[in-house]
Each structure stands twice: as C-alpha cells, then as structure tokens.
Write a protein that holds these residues in place. Structure first.
Motif: not given
Length: 170
Positions: A20-49
């Motif tokens: 479920l997590t990977v499926a969600t990630m596979l949906i959100i990641t392309p949106i994050y990569l393609i749409n730079p004006e709507n930057s969604i904060p993403i947490m990686v290892s406790g660090q916000e990117l």
C-alpha cells in the motif's frame, strides 16, 4: 511451528502495508517530479525535503527505488517462510532467497542513505550524523542485517550440501 505461523502472519501483514505504501509512493512521486510549482513537502529519514531542484528530486527517486528493494526483500522473506512451512528447508530456493534478501537490504540501505548524505553536504551544506545506537533504522544495523542474511544463505548452502552428501552415503 506456532512461532513460524505467527512470524509468517506478521510478515504478510507487513508486506500488505508495504505494498500500500509503495503504491501510494508510485502515485505521488511522479506528481512531485512533474509538477514543480506544487511542491509537496516529503519526509525522507526524518528530514523534510521541500525543494524543487534536481538534487531533491534525485534523493526522492533514490528513496523510492530503495523502498522497492526493501519491499522485494520482504517478498522474498515471505517466500522463505512459505517454504519453511512446507518443510522445504535445505533447498537451493531457500539459499537463493536468503542471499537475495541480504543483497536487497544492503542495496536499499545504500540507495536511501548515500544520496541523502550527499544532499546534506552539497545542498544543505551541513554534515550531520546521528547516533542511533540500538535502533533498527540505523545505517550500520541495516547493513549488518543484510550481511547477516547473506551469511545465513551461505550457512544454508553448506547445510544443503551436507544433507545431499548424507543422502548419497545411505
């Protein structure tokens, strides 16, 4: 056998939520990569990117690939536990699965940690190391766990060869 059933059930539940997590990630990641004006904060290892630069996107992609490697390791562990429940213990499948689990865990750890470390040095210009002694999310513990699975694969291979030799001498 009761503990094996409990372990298999827990791994199955963990795998389900991982899918479920990977499926969600596979949906959100392309949106994050393609749409730079709507930057969604993403947490990686406790660090916000939250940036939209190339380095941030590379870290997100490597973290995603790392998640896929880890999910594949859990899938292989499910297969090993299924073989154990069928009483197929010292077989070539078990040996290859254990070695594959170890390699996937090591690859997952390296793919998640190294890009984030390089990102912190180059973009954030800060070097930070956290001592997470005793935690399973630490770099050294994850690498050690991967290497342990590889060693267990080697041990099972030796045991398989001894079993085959014993069967030939009877």
């Amino acid at each position: 056998m009761k503990n094996l059933s409990l372990l298999k059930t827990l791994v199955d539940v963990f795998f389900f939520f991982g899918v479920l997590t990977v499926a969600t990630m596979l949906i959100i990641t392309p949106i994050y990569l393609i749409n730079p004006e709507n930057s969604i904060p993403i947490m990686v290892s406790g660090q916000e990117l939250s940036g939209t630069d190339v380095a941030t996107k590379v870290v997100v992609v490597f973290t995603g690939v790392s998640s896929l490697f880890f999910l594949y390791a859990i899938y292989r562990l499910k297969q090993v536990l299924g073989l154990f429940m069928k009483r197929e213990i010292f077989t070539e499948k078990v040996v290859t699965h254990f070695k594959s689990i170890g390699k996937c865990i090591v690859a997952s750890t390296l793919l998640a940690t190294i890009p984030l470390f390089l990102y912190n040095i180059s973009i954030q210009q800060n070097i930070k190391y956290e001592f997470n002694f005793g935690g399973f999310d630490s770099f050294l513990m994850s690498i050690s766990l991967g290497l342990l699975f590889i060693v267990i694969g080697e041990i099972f291979n030796i045991a398989k060869n001894i079993k085959e030799e014993n069967e030939l001498t009877v």
